[in-house]
Each structure stands twice: as C-alpha cells, then as structure tokens.
Design a protein around this motif. Structure first.
Motif, PDB file in Angstrom:
ATOM      1  N   LYS A 114      -7.564   5.932   2.398  1.00  0.00           N
ATOM      2  CA  LYS A 114      -6.930   7.006   3.155  1.00  0.00           C
ATOM      3  C   LYS A 114      -7.863   7.545   4.236  1.00  0.00           C
ATOM      4  CE  LYS A 114      -4.700  10.087   0.747  1.00  0.00           C
ATOM      5  NZ  LYS A 114      -4.394  11.080  -0.336  1.00  0.00           N
ATOM      6  N   ALA A 115      -9.166   7.709   3.911  1.00  0.00           N
ATOM      7  CA  ALA A 115     -10.123   8.228   4.894  1.00  0.00           C
ATOM      8  C   ALA A 115     -10.307   7.246   6.042  1.00  0.00           C
ATOM      9  CB  ALA A 115     -11.456   8.506   4.204  1.00  0.00           C
ATOM     10  N   LYS A 116     -10.411   5.953   5.694  1.00  0.00           N
ATOM     11  CA  LYS A 116     -10.589   4.941   6.742  1.00  0.00           C
ATOM     12  C   LYS A 116      -9.331   4.820   7.600  1.00  0.00           C
ATOM     13  CE  LYS A 116     -13.071   1.676   8.639  1.00  0.00           C
ATOM     14  NZ  LYS A 116     -14.345   1.984   9.329  1.00  0.00           N
ATOM     15  N   LEU A 117      -8.176   4.936   6.987  1.00  0.00           N
ATOM     16  CA  LEU A 117      -6.928   4.859   7.736  1.00  0.00           C
ATOM     17  C   LEU A 117      -6.804   6.038   8.702  1.00  0.00           C
ATOM     18  CD1 LEU A 117      -4.289   3.242   8.027  1.00  0.00           C
ATOM     19  CD2 LEU A 117      -3.280   4.754   6.308  1.00  0.00           C
ATOM     20  N   LYS A 118      -7.209   7.238   8.235  1.00  0.00           N
ATOM     21  CA  LYS A 118      -7.188   8.410   9.105  1.00  0.00           C
ATOM     22  C   LYS A 118      -8.161   8.257  10.266  1.00  0.00           C
ATOM     23  CE  LYS A 118      -7.785  13.418   9.008  1.00  0.00           C
ATOM     24  NZ  LYS A 118      -8.126  14.603   8.176  1.00  0.00           N
ATOM     25  N   GLU A 119      -9.347   7.726   9.983  1.00  0.00           N
ATOM     26  CA  GLU A 119     -10.345   7.500  11.044  1.00  0.00           C
ATOM     27  C   GLU A 119      -9.832   6.508  12.079  1.00  0.00           C
ATOM     28  OE1 GLU A 119     -14.872   5.646  11.501  1.00  0.00           O
ATOM     29  OE2 GLU A 119     -14.050   6.112   9.525  1.00  0.00           O
ATOM     30  N   ARG A 120      -9.190   5.462  11.622  1.00  0.00           N
ATOM     31  CA  ARG A 120      -8.645   4.465  12.553  1.00  0.00           C
ATOM     32  C   ARG A 120      -7.529   5.057  13.405  1.00  0.00           C
ATOM     33  NH1 ARG A 120      -4.851  -0.428  10.727  1.00  0.00           N
ATOM     34  NH2 ARG A 120      -3.467   1.391  10.686  1.00  0.00           N
ATOM     35  N   ASP A 121      -6.655   5.839  12.776  1.00  0.00           N
ATOM     36  CA  ASP A 121      -5.558   6.451  13.521  1.00  0.00           C
ATOM     37  C   ASP A 121      -6.083   7.408  14.583  1.00  0.00           C
ATOM     38  OD1 ASP A 121      -3.806   5.017  11.973  1.00  0.00           O
ATOM     39  OD2 ASP A 121      -3.340   6.686  10.602  1.00  0.00           O
ATOM     40  N   TYR A 148      -7.743  -2.397   0.962  1.00  0.00           N
ATOM     41  CA  TYR A 148      -8.769  -2.014   1.933  1.00  0.00           C
ATOM     42  C   TYR A 148      -9.324  -3.257   2.627  1.00  0.00           C
ATOM     43  CZ  TYR A 148     -12.825   0.488   3.834  1.00  0.00           C
ATOM     44  OH  TYR A 148     -13.763   1.037   4.669  1.00  0.00           O
ATOM     45  N   GLU A 149      -9.619  -4.280   1.842  1.00  0.00           N
ATOM     46  CA  GLU A 149     -10.174  -5.512   2.420  1.00  0.00           C
ATOM     47  C   GLU A 149      -9.161  -6.199   3.330  1.00  0.00           C
ATOM     48  OE1 GLU A 149     -13.171  -6.695  -1.305  1.00  0.00           O
ATOM     49  OE2 GLU A 149     -11.248  -7.717  -1.031  1.00  0.00           O
ATOM     50  N   ALA A 183       0.833  -1.205   0.000  1.00  0.00           N
ATOM     51  CA  ALA A 183       0.000   0.000   0.000  1.00  0.00           C
ATOM     52  C   ALA A 183       0.870   1.258   0.000  1.00  0.00           C
ATOM     53  CB  ALA A 183      -0.926  -0.019   1.214  1.00  0.00           C
ATOM     54  N   ASP A 184       1.944   1.271   0.756  1.00  0.00           N
ATOM     55  CA  ASP A 184       2.813   2.444   0.799  1.00  0.00           C
ATOM     56  C   ASP A 184       3.538   2.649  -0.530  1.00  0.00           C
ATOM     57  OD1 ASP A 184       2.082   2.880   3.429  1.00  0.00           O
ATOM     58  OD2 ASP A 184       3.796   1.769   4.253  1.00  0.00           O
TER      59      ASP A 184
END
Length: 237
Positions: free
Chosen positions: A100-107, A70-71, A43-44
């Motif tokens: 990116k949005a889900k990763l930000k929400e998780r962080d 994502y999955e 992903a990176d």
C-alpha cells in the motif's frame, strides 16, 4: 485407471474459487481452506477480503501472497531491496502495508509527472499563442475626417472618387493662367516654325531659278531644227 471422486470439501473449495470475486467476510472459515482459496485472488480482491473480515487477522495466509503481488507490480529487485533495509534496521513490516505504501508513492510520483507535463503543455500553448498573428478590428473613421473607407468601402467607390478628383484637377489646370501662358507659348513656337519653313522654301526656289539662268543644256541652235524635243526643252528653260 482409478478415477478419484472429489470430496465435499474439494467441491466447496472449487466453488469458492469460481466465485471468488463475490467473497467478502470469510468469517470463521478454516485457515487451511483459505490457503487453497486466497491464492487465486487479485490484489484488489485480497484487499477487499481482508478489509471485510472484521476481527480476524489473515496475515499468516496473506503475507506471502502480498509479497508475490509486490514483486509482480514493483519488481523482484525492489522487493529484495526492501528486505535488506528491514534486515538492516532489524524491523519487519507486513507486505500488505509495504504494498500500500509503495502503491501510494508510485501514484504520487505519477501525479507529479502528469502535473509537470500539464504545466509544460500549458506554457507551450501560451508561447505559441504569443507568436501568432492577430487581426485587429478596424477602427471607424472620425466624422470630421475624410476616409477612403467611407460608405461601402468597395474598390469601385474608391476608383470613382479618384477619377472625379483627377477630372477636377485637370479642369482647374486648363482654366489657370499658367496653362494659358503655356498654350500661347506653344502657339507662337508653331507659328515661328511655320514662318521659318516658308522662308526656307522661298530661298530654295530663288536659288534654283538663279542656277537655271546659267545652266547650259549642251544643245546648239542648229540642233533645234534637227531635234524638235531638244528645241522645245531649250525654250522651256
């Protein structure tokens, strides 16, 4: 068995896959070649290639790849929920943006959890400190007041002071008028006791002498001649 000799294109693709961590801007690389190369990116790495490829949209290749990432990170069920919501609102988003949005929400959620745990830990530390026994510093004694902790404050010094005080109190009592009166009373009591004992002894002796005058030993005068011992005994009493 026929051995297939790799083509120059195959060799280039394999070389690109082996060194994929060094790839940045793909430039005008054929999209069909990118379909063989980009699936091997993390992903990176995929994020880096897309950010580095200025003026080129790789969504046609990378969108399905972002869905897989994502999955893998957030679960297939979460991805299905996202697809249902997009279908319900009749709008579609790039899976890279959703990632990116889900990763930000998780962080952010993780950061809140960490901050909450830090606060709980700090409160627990303060609670334990408030329940600890604290040693207070010794306040120096006043100059005008005597203290048992003067000087070195050792046990031997305290014992010496106590012994001197006891001796002084004893001497003051012995020299007092009350002590002299008590001594005289004890002396008179002993003298009276001695006089009483002497009187009792004299009374006993007189009683014994009186009884001896009337005591009959059971010998006759005639027996004195026959028994010298009996005659001697009768003369003694």
């Amino acid at each position: 068995m026929v051995i297939r000799i790799p083509s120059l294109v195959d060799l280039c693709v394999q070389t690109a896959i082996d060194n994929i961590k060094y790839i940045g801007d793909v430039g005008e690389t054929d999209i069909n070649l990118l379909k063989f190369i980009l699936p091997h990116c993390t992903a990176d790495q995929l994020m880096h290639i897309e950010a580095s490829s200025y003026g080129r949209d790789l969504t046609s290749v990378t969108d399905s790849l972002w869905k897989k990432h994502y999955e893998q990170l957030f679960g297939v069920e979460n991805a299905n929920v996202v697809m249902k919501r997009m279908k319900k609102v009749q709008r579609s988003y790039k899976w890279r943006d959703l990632y990116k949005a889900k990763l930000k929400e998780r962080d952010e959620a993780q950061k809140k959890s960490v901050d909450r745990l830090k606060n709980l830990y700090a409160q627990e530390v303060l609670r334990k400190q408030s329940r600890q026994i604290r040693l207070c510093s010794k306040i120096p004694p006043s100059v005008n007041k005597r203290s048992y902790f003067e000087g070195s404050g050792s046990c031997s010094s305290f014992s010496n002071v106590k012994g001197n005080l006891m001796k002084k109190a004893k001497m003051e009592y012995l020299n007092s008028h009350e002590a002299k009166v008590h001594a005289a009373m004890r002396k008179n009591a002993l003298q009276k006791k001695s006089n009483l004992q002497s009187s009792l002894d004299k009374a006993v002796m007189r009683s014994c002498c009186t009884s001896a005058g009337t005591f009959d030993v059971g010998f006759d005068e005639d027996d004195d001649e026959g028994d010298p011992a009996a005659a001697l005994f009768s003369r003694l009493i």
